[in-house]
Design an enzyme around this catalytic site. Sequence first.
Site, short mmCIF file in Angstrom:
data_model
loop_
_atom_site.label_atom_id
_atom_site.label_comp_id
_atom_site.label_asym_id
_atom_site.label_seq_id
_atom_site.Cartn_x
_atom_site.Cartn_y
_atom_site.Cartn_z
N CYS A 2 35.00 26.37 -5.49
CA CYS A 2 33.55 26.52 -5.52
C CYS A 2 33.09 27.02 -6.87
CB CYS A 2 33.02 27.44 -4.42
SG CYS A 2 31.23 27.38 -4.31
N GLU A 112 33.21 19.95 -5.00
CA GLU A 112 34.62 20.07 -5.34
C GLU A 112 35.02 18.84 -6.13
OE1 GLU A 112 36.44 22.59 -4.88
OE2 GLU A 112 36.06 23.57 -2.96
#
Length: 262
Positions: A2, A112
């Site tokens: 993240c 991601e």
Amino acid sequence: MCGRFSLKNSRDEVEAALGALIPDDFPPRYNIAPTQPILIVMPSETVRPVGSNRPDRAGHLVRWGFVPSWVKDPNARAPIFNIRSETAAEKNSFKAALSHRRVLVPASGFYEWRRNGSNRAQPYWIRPRHGGVIAFGALMETWSGADGSQIDTAGILTTGANEALSLIHHRMPVVVVPEDYARWMDCKHYLPREVADIMQPAPDDLFEAIPVSDLVNKVSNTSPDVQLPVSADLTATATRPKKAGKKTGADDDSGNGQLSMF
DNA sequence: CCAGACGTTGTT
DNA sequence: GTCTGG
DNA sequence: CCAGACGTTGTT
DNA sequence: GTCTGG
């Protein structure tokens, strides 16, 4: 991990979802990066009048990149934008914050990058299947300069990826569910070990992962376009890198490239 | 005792 | 600030 | 997280 | 390669 996320829900939606008063200026943001201001939610510092209907939580903008209080020059160090939940309790840098400054970071979803051998990284926009606002578990710290200046910062906690997302990456942010918001932020009544259960991978069916163009790679691209789907997908890219040095055959993702959960 | 580190990610 | 290493 | 820079001198 | 900036 993240290292990039989005918060595009309206101010009203965020207030309702978190039960918090949120600052006025609240544009949708599609590409939030480390070092930028992020919204955190924590218990209000002011005492509410008895019987008040006002929320007892408030949103604040802080710098994304946790700076331990003892650091001399915050700009001389790489920002700590993620904090491993597995070891946070043992690290000097995070101990105090884990005990006293547990906060939430509202988000619409996160990004991601899936790496595959030497191929270019494919970004995915990962969002809750049914929309809405999610909340990352995070730690906040106030850094004080010698001149009395103060900078509020925060880092997002990470955990191992759940099974669904492990096809893309091996880490993911800690996602706190609404039933746990109060306990997570109540540092007066709950010790770190009493909230350890919250720092777990989210359920497999919570998220969907959408391959997007690499517009998102560039921080200066802030339009909704960064979330536009592209046809390239896991199926097409889930092939073993050709010149693999060793042949384990067991723990790769070659298979048939099929992704039942997507 | 003092000195020095103190972080995550991914990749090899 | 607080812990580890020497 | 990814993108982009990464340098000095002197002159204007 | 490694660091800074966003």
